[in-house]
Each structure stands twice: as structure tokens, then as C-alpha cells.
Design a protein around this motif. Structure first.
Motif, PDB file in Angstrom:
ATOM      1  N   SER A   1      28.750  58.439  56.050  1.00 27.17           N
ATOM      2  CA  SER A   1      28.215  58.338  54.690  1.00 27.17           C
ATOM      3  C   SER A   1      28.890  57.277  53.843  1.00 27.17           C
ATOM      4  O   SER A   1      28.338  56.874  52.814  1.00 27.17           O
ATOM      5  CB  SER A   1      28.330  59.696  53.992  1.00 27.17           C
ATOM      6  OG  SER A   1      29.695  60.115  53.944  1.00 27.17           O
ATOM      7  N   LYS A   2      30.071  56.807  54.263  1.00 27.81           N
ATOM      8  CA  LYS A   2      30.804  55.836  53.454  1.00 27.81           C
ATOM      9  C   LYS A   2      30.976  54.527  54.222  1.00 27.81           C
ATOM     10  O   LYS A   2      30.942  54.508  55.452  1.00 27.81           O
ATOM     11  CB  LYS A   2      32.164  56.403  53.055  1.00 27.81           C
ATOM     12  CG  LYS A   2      32.072  57.625  52.151  1.00 27.81           C
ATOM     13  CD  LYS A   2      33.453  58.120  51.742  1.00 27.81           C
ATOM     14  CE  LYS A   2      33.338  59.335  50.823  1.00 27.81           C
ATOM     15  NZ  LYS A   2      34.675  59.841  50.427  1.00 27.81           N
ATOM     16  N   PRO A   3      31.177  53.427  53.495  1.00 24.75           N
ATOM     17  CA  PRO A   3      31.272  52.125  54.173  1.00 24.75           C
ATOM     18  C   PRO A   3      32.348  52.065  55.251  1.00 24.75           C
ATOM     19  O   PRO A   3      32.113  51.507  56.324  1.00 24.75           O
ATOM     20  CB  PRO A   3      31.581  51.160  53.021  1.00 24.75           C
ATOM     21  CG  PRO A   3      30.975  51.804  51.821  1.00 24.75           C
ATOM     22  CD  PRO A   3      31.167  53.276  52.023  1.00 24.75           C
ATOM     23  N   HIS A   4      33.522  52.646  54.975  1.00 29.45           N
ATOM     24  CA  HIS A   4      34.580  52.523  55.973  1.00 29.45           C
ATOM     25  C   HIS A   4      34.289  53.382  57.200  1.00 29.45           C
ATOM     26  O   HIS A   4      34.778  53.093  58.291  1.00 29.45           O
ATOM     27  CB  HIS A   4      35.950  52.873  55.371  1.00 29.45           C
ATOM     28  CG  HIS A   4      36.268  54.328  55.343  1.00 29.45           C
ATOM     29  ND1 HIS A   4      35.892  55.136  54.308  1.00 29.45           N
ATOM     30  CD2 HIS A   4      36.920  55.118  56.231  1.00 29.45           C
ATOM     31  CE1 HIS A   4      36.315  56.375  54.544  1.00 29.45           C
ATOM     32  NE2 HIS A   4      36.922  56.406  55.703  1.00 29.45           N
ATOM     33  N   ASP A   5      33.473  54.438  57.043  1.00 31.52           N
ATOM     34  CA  ASP A   5      33.056  55.224  58.212  1.00 31.52           C
ATOM     35  C   ASP A   5      32.356  54.322  59.224  1.00 31.52           C
ATOM     36  O   ASP A   5      32.640  54.370  60.426  1.00 31.52           O
ATOM     37  CB  ASP A   5      32.083  56.338  57.805  1.00 31.52           C
ATOM     38  CG  ASP A   5      32.713  57.398  56.924  1.00 31.52           C
ATOM     39  OD1 ASP A   5      33.953  57.489  56.923  1.00 31.52           O
ATOM     40  OD2 ASP A   5      31.963  58.119  56.252  1.00 31.52           O
TER      41      ASP A   5
ATOM     42  N   TYR B   1      37.674  47.828  49.539  1.00 33.65           N
ATOM     43  CA  TYR B   1      37.537  49.119  48.871  1.00 33.65           C
ATOM     44  C   TYR B   1      37.152  48.915  47.412  1.00 33.65           C
ATOM     45  O   TYR B   1      36.406  49.723  46.836  1.00 33.65           O
ATOM     46  CB  TYR B   1      38.853  49.897  48.934  1.00 33.65           C
ATOM     47  CG  TYR B   1      39.206  50.417  50.301  1.00 33.65           C
ATOM     48  CD1 TYR B   1      38.488  51.457  50.875  1.00 33.65           C
ATOM     49  CD2 TYR B   1      40.267  49.877  51.016  1.00 33.65           C
ATOM     50  CE1 TYR B   1      38.814  51.949  52.128  1.00 33.65           C
ATOM     51  CE2 TYR B   1      40.606  50.362  52.271  1.00 33.65           C
ATOM     52  CZ  TYR B   1      39.869  51.393  52.830  1.00 33.65           C
ATOM     53  OH  TYR B   1      40.199  51.866  54.072  1.00 33.65           O
TER      54      TYR B   1
ATOM     55  N   GLU C   1      33.112  53.945  43.352  1.00 32.83           N
ATOM     56  CA  GLU C   1      32.604  55.312  43.308  1.00 32.83           C
ATOM     57  C   GLU C   1      33.042  56.097  44.542  1.00 32.83           C
ATOM     58  O   GLU C   1      33.168  57.334  44.491  1.00 32.83           O
ATOM     59  CB  GLU C   1      31.072  55.304  43.200  1.00 32.83           C
ATOM     60  CG  GLU C   1      30.323  54.803  44.435  1.00 32.83           C
ATOM     61  CD  GLU C   1      30.302  53.281  44.565  1.00 32.83           C
ATOM     62  OE1 GLU C   1      29.648  52.784  45.499  1.00 32.83           O
ATOM     63  OE2 GLU C   1      30.951  52.599  43.732  1.00 32.83           O
ATOM     64  N   ASN C   2      33.275  55.402  45.664  1.00 26.97           N
ATOM     65  CA  ASN C   2      33.713  56.060  46.892  1.00 26.97           C
ATOM     66  C   ASN C   2      35.226  56.086  47.053  1.00 26.97           C
ATOM     67  O   ASN C   2      35.777  57.019  47.650  1.00 26.97           O
ATOM     68  CB  ASN C   2      33.104  55.371  48.113  1.00 26.97           C
ATOM     69  CG  ASN C   2      31.612  55.591  48.231  1.00 26.97           C
ATOM     70  OD1 ASN C   2      31.127  56.700  48.013  1.00 26.97           O
ATOM     71  ND2 ASN C   2      30.867  54.543  48.565  1.00 26.97           N
ATOM     72  N   TYR C   3      35.898  55.028  46.551  1.00 25.43           N
ATOM     73  CA  TYR C   3      37.337  54.870  46.780  1.00 25.43           C
ATOM     74  C   TYR C   3      38.039  54.529  45.461  1.00 25.43           C
ATOM     75  O   TYR C   3      38.529  53.420  45.269  1.00 25.43           O
ATOM     76  CB  TYR C   3      37.601  53.759  47.801  1.00 25.43           C
ATOM     77  CG  TYR C   3      36.726  53.831  49.037  1.00 25.43           C
ATOM     78  CD1 TYR C   3      36.968  54.778  50.021  1.00 25.43           C
ATOM     79  CD2 TYR C   3      35.667  52.952  49.213  1.00 25.43           C
ATOM     80  CE1 TYR C   3      36.169  54.849  51.152  1.00 25.43           C
ATOM     81  CE2 TYR C   3      34.870  53.010  50.336  1.00 25.43           C
ATOM     82  CZ  TYR C   3      35.109  53.964  51.303  1.00 25.43           C
ATOM     83  OH  TYR C   3      34.322  54.021  52.412  1.00 25.43           O
TER      84      TYR C   3
ATOM     85  N   TYR D   1      33.645  49.351  46.130  1.00 23.09           N
ATOM     86  CA  TYR D   1      32.989  50.665  46.140  1.00 23.09           C
ATOM     87  C   TYR D   1      33.835  51.666  45.352  1.00 23.09           C
ATOM     88  O   TYR D   1      34.322  52.675  45.891  1.00 23.09           O
ATOM     89  CB  TYR D   1      32.804  51.165  47.577  1.00 23.09           C
ATOM     90  CG  TYR D   1      32.178  50.141  48.498  1.00 23.09           C
ATOM     91  CD1 TYR D   1      30.798  50.011  48.585  1.00 23.09           C
ATOM     92  CD2 TYR D   1      32.992  49.296  49.276  1.00 23.09           C
ATOM     93  CE1 TYR D   1      30.234  49.058  49.424  1.00 23.09           C
ATOM     94  CE2 TYR D   1      32.431  48.346  50.113  1.00 23.09           C
ATOM     95  CZ  TYR D   1      31.050  48.223  50.188  1.00 23.09           C
ATOM     96  OH  TYR D   1      30.486  47.291  51.017  1.00 23.09           O
TER      97      TYR D   1
END
Length: 351
Positions: free
Chosen positions: A55-59, A105, A110-112, A108
């Protein structure tokens, strides 16, 4: 004589540090990689990509790095290259294809909200550098490795110094394999500046000195190692193998075998000693015992001993010893198919 101590230049690719460790089911991927189950890694990545797990970019980046590594280990180098190339945006920096906001990071928040800097696993940079030589373009690999070396040197911190040392070691290995010994020596000496008391680095220096005929230099390097008088079977076996190589150079195979036997007694999983003892027995025209040595090693410690170099040597001995060597090698190949990891190259049996 084959030396099995060379490190796999891709071995650290499965190690990631925070916050990449937050990727879903990373322990399972790491476990599969450690056991050499690379086809299962491909399957796991494929299933994760087909769902909403990533679900996240680093995934996506972490799973891509595992997928590319698995393809590399399975010798599907063109596919691995396509996987890595899929990351390159059209407006990237030609000097650094991964210098792009999409890998930060910071892009993003909102994610990190707590992380800054690049989220790109270092393994992707290593694969990007290594892959060209696998499809026939060594010069491109060298260019990328030296660029990666400059990249690591421009950064601070212990983790970057370790990465710098790893890239230096990869370059030294590359030049050594291609018999560019002067460059290899220079790179090893550069590594020794940072780690002057590393017995394994000093031993590698001695190995290269032997290759170029610098016997006095190799003796001095090996003597420095022995003088460290460290504890543990690993160190004592390193000293023993160094001594044995000196005997091999002087064609004193009896003394070399004795040193290797002491190493095996200390550590039955010392496959380098077992392999080299068998070669010394073969050089001494004791082909029967050399075959028994390698077969016994495969039987006692199959996980440690199942190495393409050792198997190539054993099959070569079969070819020398038996007229009907095809049947024996077929039996060996069938056994290997049952116990080998996915990345073992079955063609080494030369059936």
C-alpha cells in the motif's frame, strides 16, 4: 586450486534497514531468501502485487528488490534488468538514475511524516551495477560500480562506510576474476587502510600476491595474520589454510593435506579445506581418496558443501577415474536436484 572463500557479491542484498523493514511480511521473504527458495520469493512477490498488500511506496521498492534479486539468483539476468530499469523515470539524472523525488520519503509526507531522505534499498543500486556484466557488458558494470563507490564516499556514517567497503570488495573481486591483479592489489590495500588488522583482508592480499609470484610478499602477509593470535576455530582455520597454500606453491602436497586435515578436524563444515585437501590428494595421484574426500564432505555437510566449484571438481575426478562416469554423475545430479537451493547451477555436473 579453487578457492571457495570468495564472498557472494549479492549476499547482503536481502538485508534492509528501517524504515524499509516495515514492508509487509518482510521476515517471511528474508527467510525464503536465506534458504535459497528463490522461486517461492518470486511467487510471494507476484501474489503481493496482485492484491492490495503493498500500500505504500517503499513497500513496492522493497518487494521489487527481492523480485530482482530472485531473478538474478535464478540467472534470469535479462528479466532482472527489466525489473530494475522499470524504476527509471524519463526525467531522471543520467549520472544517477535513482536521483528523483519519487524515491524520497519527503515526497510522501502523508505516509512518512517522520522520515527524510531516500527510501530506495541499497540492494537496487548494487543490482543495477552488477547486472550488465551478466549479459555481456562488463565495462558498464565497472563504470557503475565506480560510480557507486563515489556515491557511498559522498555520504557519512558507519553504514555508508560498510557499504563503501562492500563496493570496494566487489570491485577487487571483479578485477581479480579477470586477472587484473595490479588493480586488485591496490583495492585490497585501500580496504586495509580502514581495517589494517582484518585477518581475512590480509589473507586475500596474500592470495593475490601468490597469483603474481610475489612469494615473499605473500609470506609476509600470512605471517602478519598468524601473529595476531586470535581465538576461535575460524581464525585458526584461516591460518591453517594460509599455511597449506604455501605448501601447495612448493608442491609439498603431503604437508598441505596435513594442514587441511587439521582444519577439517576443527570445523567439519570448512568446505574450502575439504575441497583443497581433495585437490592436493589428486595432485599426489591419489584420485580414489580425493573422490572419497569430496563425496564424504557432501554426505556429512550437504548444506555447506553443495557448492558449484566443489561439484565441478568432483565431476572432473569422476571423468578421470571412471570410463562410465556418466552414470555416476547422473546419480549425483539426481541427489543434487533433491537437496539444492533454487539458485544452484545443475549444469556444473556436465551431464
Amino acid at each position: 586450486m579453487e578457492n571457495l572463500t570468495q564472498e557472494d557479491p549479492l549476499s547482503p542484498f536481502v538485508r534492509f534497514s528501517s524504515p524499509g523493514d516495515l514492508a509487509p511480511d518482510l521476515p517471511s521473504l528474508l527467510d525464503l531468501a536465506a534458504r535459497g527458495q528463490w522461486r517461492s520469493v518470486l511467487d510471494k512477490v507476484s501474489r503481493a502485487r496482485a492484491t492490495s498488500v503493498l500500500s505504500k511506496p517503499h513497500d513496492h521498492l522493497v518487494y521489487l528488490s527481492f523480485n530482482a534479486l530472485a531473478l538474478h539468483k535464478l540467472r534470469r539476468f535479462a528479466d532482472a534488468s527489466l525489473e530494475i530499469d522499470s524504476l527509471s523515470p524519463t526525467d531522471n539524472n543520467p549520472e544517477d538514475p535513482f536521483d528523483h523525488p519519487r524515491f524520497l520519503y519527503d515526497s510522501y509526507p502523508e505516509n512518512y511524516p517522520s522520515f527524510r531522505g531516500s527510501m530506495l534499498p541499497f540492494s537496487i543500486r548494487l543490482l543495477y551495477a552488477d547486472l550488465p556484466q551478466r549479459i555481456g557488458n562488463r565495462s558498464e558494470t565497472l563504470d557503475r560500480l565506480y560510480s557507486l563507490l563515489a556515491f557511498t564516499r559522498a555520504r557519512s556514517g558507519d553504514s555508508w562506510r560498510r557499504r563503501e567497503a562492500f563496493v570496494l570488495g566487489s570491485l577487487a573481486c571483479n578485477h581479480f576474476i579477470n586477472r587484473e591483479f595490479d588493480v586488485t592489489l591496490a583495492l585490497i590495500r585501500e580496504l586495509l587502510v580502514a581495517n589494517p588488522s582484518d585477518p581475512f583482508l590480509l589473507s586475500r592480499l596474500g592470495y593475490v600476491q601468490l597469483q603474481i609470484g610475489d612469494l615473499d610478499g605473500s609470506k609476509e602477509s600470512f605471517a602478519q595474520v598468524e601473529a595476531m593470535k586470535l581465538n576461535g576455530a575460524e581464525f585458526h582455520n584461516l591460518v591453517g589454510r594460509n599455511k597449506a597454500l604455501g605448501y601447495v606453491v612448493s608442491k609439498d602436497y603431503v604437508s598441505a593435506v596435513r594442514e587441511y586435515e587439521e582444519c577439517i578436524e576443527r570445523d567439519p563444515t570448512d568446505v574450502v579445506a575439504a575441497n583443497n585437501k581433495a585437490l592436493c590428494l589428486m595432485y599426489s595421484r591419489d584420485l580414489s581418496d580425493s573422490i572419497k574426500q569430496l563425496e564424504g564432505t557432501l554426505e556429512r555437510v550437504p548444506t555447506a558443501a553443495l557448492n558449484e566449484t566443489l561439484v565441478v571438481n568432483l565431476c572432473s575426478m569422476y571423468e578421470l577415474a571412471y570410463v562410465q562416469h556418466g552414470d555416476i554423475k547422473k546419480s549425483l545430479s539426481n541427489w543434487i536436484a533433491k537437496v539444492a537451493p533454487d539458485d544452484f547451477d545443475p549444469s556444473c555436473t556436465r551431464i
